[in-house]
Design an enzyme around this catalytic site. Structure first.
Site, PDB file in Angstrom:
ATOM      1  CG  ASP A 144      50.879  60.477  12.379  1.00 42.19           C
ATOM      2  OD1 ASP A 144      50.741  61.667  12.699  1.00 42.19           O
ATOM      3  OD2 ASP A 144      51.781  60.066  11.631  1.00 42.19           O
ATOM      4  CD  GLU A 204      47.616  64.037  10.507  1.00 42.08           C
ATOM      5  OE1 GLU A 204      48.131  65.145  10.707  1.00 42.08           O
ATOM      6  OE2 GLU A 204      48.290  63.012  10.268  1.00 42.08           O
TER       7      GLU A 204
HETATM    8  C1  GLC Z   1      51.262  63.787  11.137  1.00 43.76           C
HETATM    9  C2  GLC Z   1      51.590  64.451  12.459  1.00 43.76           C
HETATM   10  C3  GLC Z   1      52.823  65.267  12.299  1.00 43.76           C
HETATM   11  C4  GLC Z   1      53.950  64.334  11.924  1.00 43.76           C
HETATM   12  C5  GLC Z   1      53.611  63.550  10.677  1.00 43.76           C
HETATM   13  C6  GLC Z   1      54.558  62.420  10.471  1.00 43.76           C
HETATM   14  O1  GLC Z   1      50.909  64.695  10.167  1.00 43.76           O
HETATM   15  O2  GLC Z   1      50.486  65.191  12.916  1.00 43.76           O
HETATM   16  O3  GLC Z   1      53.133  65.967  13.464  1.00 43.76           O
HETATM   17  O4  GLC Z   1      55.112  65.077  11.712  1.00 43.76           O
HETATM   18  O5  GLC Z   1      52.328  62.985  10.738  1.00 43.76           O
HETATM   19  O6  GLC Z   1      54.329  61.403  11.411  1.00 43.76           O
END
Ligand code: GLC
Length: 573
Positions: free
Chosen positions: A221, A286
């Site tokens: 993440d 991500e």
């Molecule tokens: C990422 C997740 C999102 C979350 C953020 C903070 O972007 O996909 O849902 O709020 O990280 O952890």
């Protein structure tokens, strides 16, 4: 070709299929655990609920299930604020339930990928509570800085203008410690200090905990936020060509100091190595960034990093139908394919828990065509739960809004920012709560369209999104899709034709009409395509006799309804 040569080549093709790691031939299916299936009647989904849908997932033909975070959490950001990395939140169950789920999935040959959140913890994590009190070894576990100064009444100024992704300053003052801490997301999500080797070890221990338990990989993440510039007292500049006027909105600034730092790739290399100590495990990350920046997270052949960073181009480039054309879709596909480092594997994403659902963003007429696109392009598709049945955004009133990002923008602006609409309960059937839960009220309401749009109805229908999806997941196992070449024999404003071909295996042509109206195309003009193709799949919106499954169609005269996709098959071209 002699018979022997033919046999040899066939064997080769079969081998070609076997050699690949599982994640290259699998569809990754994202489950948002709060909204998938509630087994207890609490109104919130849970692990046993997910396990009860294992057959559904197997029959869908997906190969891996990625779970959004299920760790212990106060749920300020619905699990993305972790207060214990090595336990399950009671809302979802416990470790025993987790082991049960893992077993249920593995028995069906489904892999399980966990969401891993290294950038920050919850402010209720023991590490943070101790860090506030300067208890060693936790004192420097987070990014603490002194005030830049104080006003006359003793009010402290933050070190810099850095902003939180969720709006407002990224600095929070803690009276007890007389310092600010950094939070690139909510104040309840303090950023860990990755310059501290002890923190890096803690995170690796947590990863080992799950790998030892048998999970098949991680989705990392918010990776690009891992490191910031050493000097936290330097301001970020105003974004040049942004029309954002709200100085507290993240997009107001250009993030030159707080994302995509080179050190982040070093940390990722350590995780790659760690994951590599286990057999057959997988790492996807991500990163929302421009394509060149994103590609760095792949590493290269001698220095591999993630198996892939998510490809968000189909989301970022197509926020609405406005600029969706055959040409723009081709440009986006090309952008990824040509920028990807040598020897790396592509992936395609059209939705997730942070973005509006694709059926609402681009149009419900495009549901099948877009599933065809991501499932038949070379690489790994990622499907967000409900995309297989064409789920749409759900209206959630201000009073019912749960998402902290939505709440931070207030009743006037929340609709533009809230992520709740894309997180509503999975629509299993037409009963109350869409069969997701027996509770009186669920944590988010189910979509009002549940009576007609649900798994059970589509299961019974002769033609349905679900049916198309299942056929697609079967079709994409063919070597042509796994190993084949990619070409675009015809691209116009309205239409894109995508050809997949491999050695002597059959070729497939996917044709998509991106417009909202009927279009007739000559797929032979200026191409070397054969005269006739056999229809193997088409969108449910097309009910004409001419393109019934199995019919042979003259490729110089094909009519597609608005948003339609058709897949033709022919002998190798
Ligand atoms: C990422 C997740 C999102 C979350 C953020 C903070 O972007 O996909 O849902 O709020 O990280 O952890």
């Amino acid at each position: 070709m002699t018979k022997e040569e033919e046999e040899e080549e066939e064997e080769e093709e079969e081998e070609d299929l076997e050699e690949l790691p599982w994640w290259k031939t699998s569809i990754v299916y994202q489950v948002y655990p709060r909204s998938f299936m509630d087994s207890t009647g609490s109104g919130v989904g849970d692990l046993i609920g997910i396990a009860s849908k294992a057959d559904y997932l197997r029959d869908l033909g997906v190969g891996a299930v990625w779970l959004s975070p299920v760790f212990t959490s106060p749920m300020a950001d619905f699990g993305y604020d972790v207060s214990n990395f090595t336990d399950i939140d009671p809302v979802f169950g416990d470790l025993q339930d987790f082991d049960f789920l893992l077993e249920e999935m593995h028995r069906r040959d489904l892999k399980v990928i966990l969401d891993f959140v290294p950038n920050h913890t919850s402010d209720q994590h023991e590490w943070f509570l101790k860090s506030v009190r300067r208890e060693d070894p936790f004192t420097h576990y987070y990014v603490w800085e002194d005030a830049a100064g104080y006003n006359a009444s003793g009010h402290p100024f933050p070190p810099s203008n850095w902003l939180s992704v969720f709006r407002g300053s990224a600095w929070e003052w803690v009276e007890e410690r007389e310092q600010f801490y950094l939070h690139q997301f909510l104040a309840e999500q303090p950023d860990l200090n990755f310059r501290n080797p002890a923190v890096r070890e803690e995170i690796k221990d947590a990863m080992r905990f799950w790998l030892d338990r048998g999970v098949d990989g991680f989705r990392v993440d918010a990776l690009k936020f891992l490191f910031e510039a050493r000097n936290a007292f330097e301001d970020e500049p105003r974004a040049q060509d942004s029309d954002v006027e709200d100085p507290l909105q993240y997009e107001f600034l250009e993030h030159t100091l707080t994302v995509d730092r080179p050190e982040t790739l070093e940390a990722l290399a350590e995780w790659r190595e760690l994951v590599g100590e286990y057999e057959d495990r997988f790492l996807m990350v991500e990163v929302y960034a421009d394509v060149n920046e994103t590609m760095k997270y792949y590493g290269n052949e001698s220095h591999p990093l993630a198996d892939f960073p998510f490809n968000f181009l189909l989301i970022d480039s197509f926020q609405s139908r406005d600029n969706l054309t055959g040409e723009s879709v081709m440009a986006v596909i090309d952008d990824w394919m040509t920028n990807m480092p040598e020897g790396k594997w592509p992936n395609w994403v059209i939705g997730n828990h942070d973005n509006s659902r694709v059926a609402s963003r681009l149009g419900s007429d495009l549901v099948d065509a877009l599933n065809m696109l991501i499932l038949l392009l070379p690489g790994t598709p990622v499907t967000y739960y409900g995309e297989e049945i064409g789920m749409e955004d759900t209206f959630v009133s201000w009073e019912d809004t749960q998402d902290p990002r939505g709440l931070n923008f207030g009743p006037e602006r929340y609709l533009e920012f809230s992520r709740d609409p894309a997180r509503s309960p999975m629509q299993w059937g037409d009963e109350p709560n869409a069969g997701f839960s027996t509770a009186n009220a669920t944590w988010l309401p189910a979509n009002a369209n549940l009576t007609s749009l649900n798994v059970a109805t589509q299961d019974e229908a002769e033609a349905s999104h679900l049916g198309v999806y299942r056929q697609l997941s079967e079709l994409r196992r063919e070597v042509t899709f796994v190993r084949g070449d990619l070409a675009f024999p015809l691209v116009t404003e309205e239409v894109i034709a995508i050809l997949r071909s491999y050695k002597r295996a059959p070729s497939y042509l996917l044709v998509i009409n991106t417009s909202e109206y009927d279009v007739t195309v000559d797929l032979q003009q200026g191409t070397t395509l054969p005269e006739v193709g056999t229809v193997v799949l088409r969108s449910v919106t097309d009910t004409s006799d001419a393109t019934m499954l199995g019919s042979k169609v003259q490729l110089n005269n094909v009519t597609l309804v608005g948003g339609e996709g058709i897949v033709f098959k022919f002998p190798q071209v």
